[in-house]
Write a protein that holds these residues in place. Structure first.
Motif, mmCIF file in Angstrom:
data_model
loop_
_atom_site.group_PDB
_atom_site.id
_atom_site.type_symbol
_atom_site.label_atom_id
_atom_site.label_comp_id
_atom_site.label_asym_id
_atom_site.label_seq_id
_atom_site.Cartn_x
_atom_site.Cartn_y
_atom_site.Cartn_z
ATOM 1 N N SER A 24 0.832 -1.207 0.000
ATOM 2 C CA SER A 24 0.000 0.000 0.000
ATOM 3 C C SER A 24 0.866 1.257 0.000
ATOM 4 O O SER A 24 0.351 2.363 -0.053
ATOM 5 C CB SER A 24 -0.941 0.007 1.208
ATOM 6 O OG SER A 24 -0.200 -0.069 2.416
ATOM 7 N N ASP A 28 -0.348 4.937 0.356
ATOM 8 C CA ASP A 28 -0.527 5.448 1.720
ATOM 9 C C ASP A 28 0.636 6.343 2.173
ATOM 10 O O ASP A 28 0.592 6.914 3.256
ATOM 11 C CB ASP A 28 -0.841 4.338 2.738
ATOM 12 C CG ASP A 28 0.304 3.362 2.961
ATOM 13 O OD1 ASP A 28 1.432 3.636 2.519
ATOM 14 O OD2 ASP A 28 0.047 2.307 3.580
ATOM 15 N N GLU A 83 5.780 -3.342 2.973
ATOM 16 C CA GLU A 83 4.464 -3.182 2.362
ATOM 17 C C GLU A 83 3.784 -1.829 2.507
ATOM 18 O O GLU A 83 3.098 -1.389 1.598
ATOM 19 C CB GLU A 83 3.517 -4.295 2.835
ATOM 20 C CG GLU A 83 3.254 -4.260 4.335
ATOM 21 C CD GLU A 83 2.418 -5.453 4.814
ATOM 22 O OE1 GLU A 83 2.621 -6.571 4.303
ATOM 23 O OE2 GLU A 83 1.584 -5.253 5.698
ATOM 24 N N ASP A 84 3.956 -1.168 3.632
ATOM 25 C CA ASP A 84 3.234 0.102 3.746
ATOM 26 C C ASP A 84 4.146 1.224 4.225
ATOM 27 O O ASP A 84 5.335 1.019 4.459
ATOM 28 C CB ASP A 84 1.991 -0.041 4.641
ATOM 29 C CG ASP A 84 2.324 -0.583 6.026
ATOM 30 O OD1 ASP A 84 3.493 -0.441 6.453
ATOM 31 O OD2 ASP A 84 1.427 -1.164 6.673
ATOM 32 N N HIS A 86 4.169 2.706 7.058
ATOM 33 C CA HIS A 86 4.616 2.542 8.450
ATOM 34 C C HIS A 86 5.918 1.753 8.494
ATOM 35 O O HIS A 86 6.857 2.102 9.196
ATOM 36 C CB HIS A 86 3.552 1.817 9.272
ATOM 37 C CG HIS A 86 2.170 2.302 9.010
ATOM 38 N ND1 HIS A 86 1.752 3.552 9.384
ATOM 39 C CD2 HIS A 86 1.113 1.718 8.376
ATOM 40 C CE1 HIS A 86 0.483 3.712 9.004
ATOM 41 N NE2 HIS A 86 0.082 2.621 8.392
ATOM 42 N N ARG A 109 0.481 -1.851 14.038
ATOM 43 C CA ARG A 109 0.104 -1.016 12.896
ATOM 44 C C ARG A 109 -1.399 -0.784 12.867
ATOM 45 O O ARG A 109 -1.883 0.142 12.236
ATOM 46 C CB ARG A 109 0.584 -1.655 11.587
ATOM 47 C CG ARG A 109 2.022 -1.314 11.257
ATOM 48 C CD ARG A 109 2.427 -1.909 9.946
ATOM 49 N NE ARG A 109 2.303 -3.361 9.994
ATOM 50 C CZ ARG A 109 2.084 -4.130 8.942
ATOM 51 N NH1 ARG A 109 1.954 -3.592 7.748
ATOM 52 N NH2 ARG A 109 1.991 -5.436 9.081
ATOM 53 N N ASN A 110 -2.121 -1.656 13.563
ATOM 54 C CA ASN A 110 -3.579 -1.489 13.552
ATOM 55 C C ASN A 110 -4.011 -0.197 14.253
ATOM 56 O O ASN A 110 -4.851 0.537 13.743
ATOM 57 C CB ASN A 110 -4.258 -2.697 14.215
ATOM 58 C CG ASN A 110 -3.946 -3.983 13.478
ATOM 59 O OD1 ASN A 110 -3.377 -3.945 12.380
ATOM 60 N ND2 ASN A 110 -4.288 -5.117 14.060
ATOM 61 N N VAL A 113 -2.187 2.887 12.147
ATOM 62 C CA VAL A 113 -2.790 3.379 10.903
ATOM 63 C C VAL A 113 -4.106 4.107 11.196
ATOM 64 O O VAL A 113 -4.428 5.127 10.573
ATOM 65 C CB VAL A 113 -2.973 2.254 9.850
ATOM 66 C CG1 VAL A 113 -4.043 1.258 10.258
ATOM 67 C CG2 VAL A 113 -3.302 2.843 8.490
ATOM 68 N N TYR A 317 -9.380 -5.965 13.409
ATOM 69 C CA TYR A 317 -8.721 -5.546 12.181
ATOM 70 C C TYR A 317 -8.708 -6.688 11.162
ATOM 71 O O TYR A 317 -8.476 -7.837 11.498
ATOM 72 C CB TYR A 317 -7.267 -5.096 12.452
ATOM 73 C CG TYR A 317 -6.558 -4.683 11.176
ATOM 74 C CD1 TYR A 317 -6.690 -3.389 10.672
ATOM 75 C CD2 TYR A 317 -5.810 -5.598 10.442
ATOM 76 C CE1 TYR A 317 -6.092 -3.018 9.479
ATOM 77 C CE2 TYR A 317 -5.202 -5.236 9.243
ATOM 78 C CZ TYR A 317 -5.351 -3.942 8.770
ATOM 79 O OH TYR A 317 -4.764 -3.585 7.584
ATOM 80 N N ARG A 319 -7.311 -7.190 6.937
ATOM 81 C CA ARG A 319 -6.506 -6.481 5.948
ATOM 82 C C ARG A 319 -7.356 -5.766 4.907
ATOM 83 O O ARG A 319 -6.895 -4.827 4.256
ATOM 84 C CB ARG A 319 -5.529 -7.465 5.277
ATOM 85 C CG ARG A 319 -4.486 -6.824 4.380
ATOM 86 C CD ARG A 319 -3.522 -5.922 5.141
ATOM 87 N NE ARG A 319 -2.542 -5.332 4.234
ATOM 88 C CZ ARG A 319 -1.422 -5.907 3.846
ATOM 89 N NH1 ARG A 319 -1.085 -7.105 4.318
ATOM 90 N NH2 ARG A 319 -0.605 -5.306 3.010
ATOM 91 N N LEU A 321 -9.255 -3.629 5.427
ATOM 92 C CA LEU A 321 -9.322 -2.215 5.816
ATOM 93 C C LEU A 321 -8.286 -1.356 5.101
ATOM 94 O O LEU A 321 -8.440 -0.141 4.997
ATOM 95 C CB LEU A 321 -9.189 -2.067 7.337
ATOM 96 C CG LEU A 321 -10.386 -2.587 8.143
ATOM 97 C CD1 LEU A 321 -10.113 -2.476 9.637
ATOM 98 C CD2 LEU A 321 -11.641 -1.802 7.786
ATOM 99 N N GLN A 322 -7.232 -2.004 4.625
ATOM 100 C CA GLN A 322 -6.233 -1.244 3.865
ATOM 101 C C GLN A 322 -6.871 -0.582 2.636
ATOM 102 O O GLN A 322 -6.393 0.429 2.134
ATOM 103 C CB GLN A 322 -5.103 -2.188 3.430
ATOM 104 C CG GLN A 322 -4.032 -1.522 2.608
ATOM 105 C CD GLN A 322 -2.822 -2.426 2.436
ATOM 106 O OE1 GLN A 322 -2.117 -2.708 3.395
ATOM 107 N NE2 GLN A 322 -2.598 -2.898 1.230
ATOM 108 N N LYS A 325 -8.243 3.413 1.917
ATOM 109 C CA LYS A 325 -7.495 4.645 1.652
ATOM 110 C C LYS A 325 -7.713 5.259 0.280
ATOM 111 O O LYS A 325 -7.878 6.472 0.151
ATOM 112 C CB LYS A 325 -6.011 4.395 1.873
ATOM 113 C CG LYS A 325 -5.700 4.234 3.325
ATOM 114 C CD LYS A 325 -4.300 3.803 3.582
ATOM 115 C CE LYS A 325 -4.242 3.173 4.957
ATOM 116 N NZ LYS A 325 -5.089 1.929 5.040
#
Ligand code: ARG
Length: 459
Positions: A24, A28, A83-84, A86, A109-110, A113, A317, A319, A321-322, A325
């Motif tokens: 992401s 992101d 991956e992101d 963070h 990360r939950n 983010v 959470y 995934r 939810l990614q 964005k």
């Protein structure tokens, strides 16, 4: 070294296909300021809680600030191997200073983010409300500029009754004001700190969540750690507010497109916001407004995407939810883009006063006033409506305007009518006759212009 921070448990690295599929960071990364803000507050709190030395905190903060500068300059080496955003930032921090490995203490990360996203939405709402205010001001300026211009008001896109152009414009100022209020209301529910919730169940470490909230200017901390990491209501509310805002902007664009057509001819658009045709030399097309109408459709689409994204998710959470964005960013960008175009375009609109006058002087627009005249002279409303309807039909069959009907045709309705006949057909006199609050009577409209001026100045 393993390329993932959870590598301890794994023998294999993520498949390259999967890495590309799941990254992401390409989108992101625009959360970087908010992510770093959250990390600095977290580090400060860790230090105060005795989990991080003073020196360590200093190094982490310095490192994060340097990373932020690199990102702002566009020289930060983003990599989809991490991956992101963070993980990109944490990896860069650890490369700079070994104590970077302590930053993620008590954090997931939950909750990370969710915190960055809330900070981002709060800031975005402030920009949106500012941009809404600019459009409202442009509309109020326009209303003032052409405060004496009458146009036909429409229902069913058929001429209905005369109104002040300013009254029509102020209708949009009202809509925008509700949009702004909705955004402000939604902001309250975005203004809740998730950090300190961990992955879902909180932490065994003595994290001071209220201190972090204070540092990040959140007015509350989330009361339930499971809700905190899975709640995206604030995204839905934000997108819903933008979808409705977009609906209003689209209707306004449509009104202007109609008014600037040859068929209406009430106004001309500024050339800088129109295009010509590559084939037809005479054309002046309202592309900017058509794009406002077109792009705002995405705002409704994005709202629906998020609602569908969320509806089947078990706590907490996931995934999925990614995927919140891109819709969120797209709506924010689209809304702001449309608002800014309109604020720039509106001051350049030129009203064709003669044409407005002519269109508003169609006596048919005052058929209702004739009914009211009869009611004021004692006739029952339904009876009066019917009688005037017959006059309309009569005028139509003779191909004359209502005002041109001779005295012998109107006298049967009321003996005094022929002597007052001519006064009825002045649209200016007609709007001056409006009695009700909220109507298009000039003194009311002027007062509204003044009220909006004050309100927009103080907002
Ligand atoms: N990039 C992820 C997102 O935007 C961050 C959270 C990842 N958490 C996880 N457990 N995989 O949602």
């Amino acid at each position: 070294p393993s390329i993932s921070p959870w590598g301890g448990r794994f023998h294999e690295t993520p498949d390259i296909l999967f890495r590309r599929f799941s990254e992401s960071v390409s989108f992101d990364q625009r959360l970087y300021r908010h992510d770093i803000l959250g990390s600095i507050a977290h580090a400060t709190m860790l230090h105060e809680a005795g989990l991080l030395g003073a020196e360590e905190r200093e190094e982490i903060v310095r490192g994060l600030e340097a990373i932020q500068e690199e990102i702002a300059k566009g020289v930060f080496p983003w990599s989809t191997d991490w991956e992101d955003l963070h993980m990109n930032i944490e990896r860069a921090l650890i490369a700079r200073t070994p104590c970077g490995a302590k930053l993620h203490t008590g954090r997931s990360r939950n909750d990370q983010v969710a915190t960055a996203l809330r900070l981002w939405v709060k800031e975005e709402i402030d920009s949106d409300r500012e941009a809404i205010r600019a459009v409202q001001s442009a509309l109020v300026d326009w209303a003032e500029r052409d405060v004496d211009v009458l146009i036909p008001g429409y229902t069913h896109l058929q001429r209905a009754q005369p109104v002040l152009l300013a009254h029509h414009l102020l209708a949009y100022v009202e809509m925008l004001s509700r949009d702004s209020d909705r955004l402000r209301e939604g902001r309250k529910r975005a203004d809740v700190l998730p950090l300190g919730s961990g992955a879902l169940a909180g932490s065994t470490l003595p994290l001071d969540r209220h201190r972090v909230a204070e540092l990040l200017h959140f007015s509350q901390v989330a009361r339930n750690s499971m809700d905190a990491v899975s709640d995206r209501d604030f995204v839905v509310e934000y997108l819903a507010s933008l979808a409705l805002l977009g609906t209003h902007l689209s209707r306004f664009a449509e009104d202007l497109i109609l008014w600037s057509s040859s068929e209406f001819g009430l106004a001309s658009l500024p050339e800088g916001f129109t295009t010509g045709s590559s084939l037809m030399p005479q054309k002046k097309n309202p592309d900017a407004l058509e794009l406002v109408r077109g792009k705002t459709g995405r705002l409704s689409g994005n709202l629906l995407s998020i609602l569908i994204l969320l509806k089947g998710l078990p706590l907490t959470y996931n995934r999925d939810l990614q995927e919140d964005k891109e819709a969120l960013f797209d709506s924010a960008d689209t809304a702001l883009g449309c608002l800014r175009i309109l604020a720039a375009l509106i001051p350049g609109v030129v009203v064709h006063r003669d044409r407005c006058e002519q269109a508003a002087s169609d006596p048919m627009l005052l058929a209702t006033d004739l009914v009211d005249w009869l009611v004021n002279h004692g006739m029952a409303f339904r009876e009066a409506h019917h009688a005037v309807g017959r006059l309309v039909a009569l005028a139509e069959s003779r191909e004359v305007s209502l005002a041109e009907l001779p005295a012998e045709d109107v006298a049967p309705l009321h003996p005094k009518l022929p002597s007052e006949w001519n006064e009825i057909w002045s649209p200016r006199a007609a709007i001056e006759r409006r009695q009700t609050e909220g109507s298009s009577r000039p003194i009311f409209v002027r007062a509204e212009i003044e009220r909006w001026r004050r309100e927009l100045r103080s907002a």
